[in-house]
Design an enzyme around this catalytic site. Structure first.
Site, PDB file in Angstrom:
ATOM      1  N   ASP A 254       0.873  -1.247   0.048  1.00 43.13           N
ATOM      2  CA  ASP A 254      -0.114  -0.269   0.162  1.00 43.13           C
ATOM      3  C   ASP A 254       0.627   1.033  -0.209  1.00 43.13           C
ATOM      4  OD1 ASP A 254      -2.014  -1.896   0.631  1.00 43.13           O
ATOM      5  OD2 ASP A 254      -2.990  -0.974   2.202  1.00 43.13           O
ATOM      6  N   HIS A 397       4.111  -2.515   3.516  1.00 46.09           N
ATOM      7  CA  HIS A 397       3.712  -1.034   2.492  1.00 46.09           C
ATOM      8  C   HIS A 397       5.521  -0.865   1.983  1.00 46.09           C
ATOM      9  CE1 HIS A 397       1.028  -0.992   5.935  1.00 46.09           C
ATOM     10  NE2 HIS A 397       0.025   0.468   5.296  1.00 46.09           N
TER      11      HIS A 397
HETATM   12 ZN    ZN Z   1      -2.696   3.313   3.092  1.00 46.80          ZN
END
Ligand code: ZN
Length: 436
Positions: A254, A397
Site C-alpha cells: 500500500d 507498504h
Molecule cells: Zn495506506
C-alpha cells in the site's frame, strides 16, 4: 472473515441487477477489441448464469457466436436438470476479442461450468472479414511447416514444466496435427494457441509465437504495434500458470509507488517469477509512471488506494467518489487499465464507501505484517512466516527500506514453503469461496 463480509454487498448487487434487467452493456475490458460487450445475467433456483459476448454487427460472425454459446448452454442445462446440492450450479461465459490488420477478427470464449465439478472450456472463432469466412489454422498456416510449430511448442513447455511433459497425453496433444493447434487467436503481432484443461496438462496452457518467427509459414500483413502491452494480455499469457489445487497467497503493498522501494520489490518479484498487488495512491502515480507500467507489464495488479489517503468514512459521498474516480483516471492514463480493486485507507469503510466503489471490489487483508510499526525486516518476515496460510492477503507498504528488504526475503521463502504468489484478483478467481 473480515474479507468475506466486505464482498457480500457486491454479490447482492449483482443478483439484484439480474432481477431487474437481464442485459447490461459494458465496454471496459481492454482485451475486447471489437463489438459491444453484452452481458446477460440469470438468477434461477438451481443455477446462476452470466454470459458475456460481443455484438460485432458482422452478421455471419454474430450468428456463429450465438450458436457457439447455445451449444454450451444447452449442454449445461441438460446436466443441471437433475442437479441436487445445497449450492447453486453456475454457467459463466466470458470472452476476449482481437482484431488484426483491420481484417481478422478473433474471439476467445472461456466457458465455465460448475455443476458437480468445475470445468472450463476454451473455444476460439477466427473470422476473415475480407473473405467473409471462418478460418482454421491451415487457412493461414502452411501445413508443411506444422512439424516445426509442434516442435517449438513442445520445447517451450518441456523447458518450463519438464515433469509434466513426459507422458503420452502430452505427446499426443502437442503432435503436429491441425486439430491440436486449432484453438488460436490472431493478435496484432503474434498468434496465440490455447490448450484447455485436461489437454496438455491438468490446467489450461498457452503457447504464443510472434509472426516474425514463423514468417515462412504464415502470410499475414504486418502492422505496427504500440509498445505498451495491456495488463490482461500479460496475465493470461503463459508465463503464469496457477495451480488451483496448490496453496496461494497475495502479497499487497500500500501507499506507493516510491521509486526506490517499489522498484526493489518489483525486482524481487520478477526474480522469483511471482506477482503482487500494489494499492497505489493517485497523488503519487505521476511521480513514477514508468514504475506503474512496469508493475503491469510484469504481471502484477494495481489497485486503487484513493488519491490522498484520507479516511473515507469521514468524507461526503461526493468527496469519496472524487478520491476514487480521480485515481481511477490517473491510473488509466498511465497504464490503459482501470483498477478493479479498492482498498480504503486504514481499511475504514461503511455503507457509503462501499456504494461509492460501484463495481469495484473493496479489499481488506487477512495478515497484517505491521511493517510500519516495527520497521524491522526480520520482524516483518517472522510475522508472515509464523502465521501465513493458504488464501491469505498479506498487507505491507512499499514506503520503507525495511519493508522492501523484508519483501526480498519473504518472497522466496513463501515460494519455498509451497505458496504461489498471485495477485488479489487471481486469488479471488481461484478461490471464489472467499468472495461469498
Ligand atoms: Zn495506506
Amino acid at each position: 472473515m473480515k474479507l468475506l463480509k466486505l464482498v457480500c454487498p457486491f454479490l447482492c448487487f449483482t443478483l439484484l441487477l439480474g432481477c431487474f434487467s437481464n442485459t447490461i452493456k459494458t465496454n471496459r475490458n481492454q482485451k475486447q477489441e471489437i463489438g459491444e460487450n453484452i452481458q446477460q445475467l440469470k438468477y434461477e433456483e438451481k443455477y446462476l448464469e452470466s454470459i458475456q459476448y460481443p455484438k460485432t454487427d458482422i452478421t455471419k460472425l454474430d450468428k456463429k457466436i450465438q450458436a457457439c454459446i447455445e451449444t454450451y448452454r444447452k449442454s449445461f442445462h441438460k446436466q443441471v436438470k437433475n442437479f441436487k446440492e445445497d449450492r447453486k450450479a453456475e454457467f459463466n461465459v466470458s470472452y476476449e476479442s482481437y482484431v488484426k490488420a483491420n481484417r481478422y477478427v478473433s474471439i476467445k470464449f472461456m466457458i465455465f461450468e460448475s455443476i458437480y465439478q468445475n470445468h472450463e472450456y476454451i473455444e476460439t472463432i477466427v473470422f476473415d472479414q475480407q473473405k467473409d469466412e471462418f478460418l482454421h489454422l491451415y487457412d493461414i498456416y502452411n501445413e508443411d511447416k506444422m512439424q516445426a510449430l509442434s516442435a517449438m511448442a513442445k520445447s517451450y513447455f518441456e523447458e518450463r514444466f519438464p515433469q509434466e511433459c513426459d507422458n503420452d497425453v502430452f505427446r499426443s496433444h502437442i503432435s503436429a496435427i491441425e486439430d491440436n493447434f486449432d484453438t488460436f487467436v490472431l493478435k496484432k503481432d503474434r498468434i496465440v494457441f490455447y490448450f484447455e484443461e485436461g489437454k496438455l496438462f491438468e490446467n489450461s496452457a498457452t503457447f504464443e509465437v510472434g509472426y516474425q518467427d514463423i514468417d515462412d509459414a504464415v502470410d499475414l500483413k504486418n502492422e505496427t504495434v504500440p509498445t505498451f502491452v495491456p495488463y490482461p494480455d500479460i496475465l493470461n499469457e503463459p508465463v503464469k500458470v496457477i495451480n488451483p489445487n496448490k496453496p496461494m497467497v497475495a502479497l499487497t503493498f500500500d501507499d506507493g509507488p516510491t521509486r526506490r522501494y517499489t522498484t526493489a520489490i518489483l525486482d524481487a518479484l520478477k526474480e522469483n517469477n511471482a506477482s503482487a498487488t500494489f494499492f497505489i495512491l493517485g497523488s503519487r502515480a505521476n511521480n513514477a509512471p514508468d514504475v506503474l507500467q512496469r508493475m503491469v507489464l510484469e504481471g502484477n495488479e494495481i489497485g486503487n488506494h484513493t488519491y490522498s489517503h484520507k479516511q473515507l468514512t469521514t468524507l461526503s459521498k461526493e468527496k469519496i467518489e472524487e478520491e476514487i474516480e480521480v485515481t481511477q483516471e490517473t491510473i488509466y492514463e498511465i497504464t490503459h487499465l482501470y483498477p478493479v480493486l479498492i482498498r480504503p485507507p486504514y481499511g475504514s469503510k461503511n455503507d457509503t464507501v462501499i456504494s461509492c466503489a460501484h463495481d469495484k471490489r473493496v479489499v481488506a487483508w487477512t495478515l497484517d505484517t505491521r511493517d510500519w510499526a516495527s520497521k524491522n525486516a526480520k520482524t516483518i518476515v517472522d510475522n508472515v512466516m509464523n502465521t501465513v496460510k493458504d488464501g491469505d492477503v498479506i498487507l505491507m507498504h512499499d514506503l520503507y527500506a525495511s519493508s522492501a528488504q523484508a519483501a526480498t526475503i519473504v518472497i522466496p521463502k513463501l515460494k519455498e514453503a509451497g505458496y504461489q504468489l498471485v495477485t488479489v484478483s487471481e486469488l479471488y478467481a481461484y478461490h471464489p469461496d472467499y468472495a461469498k
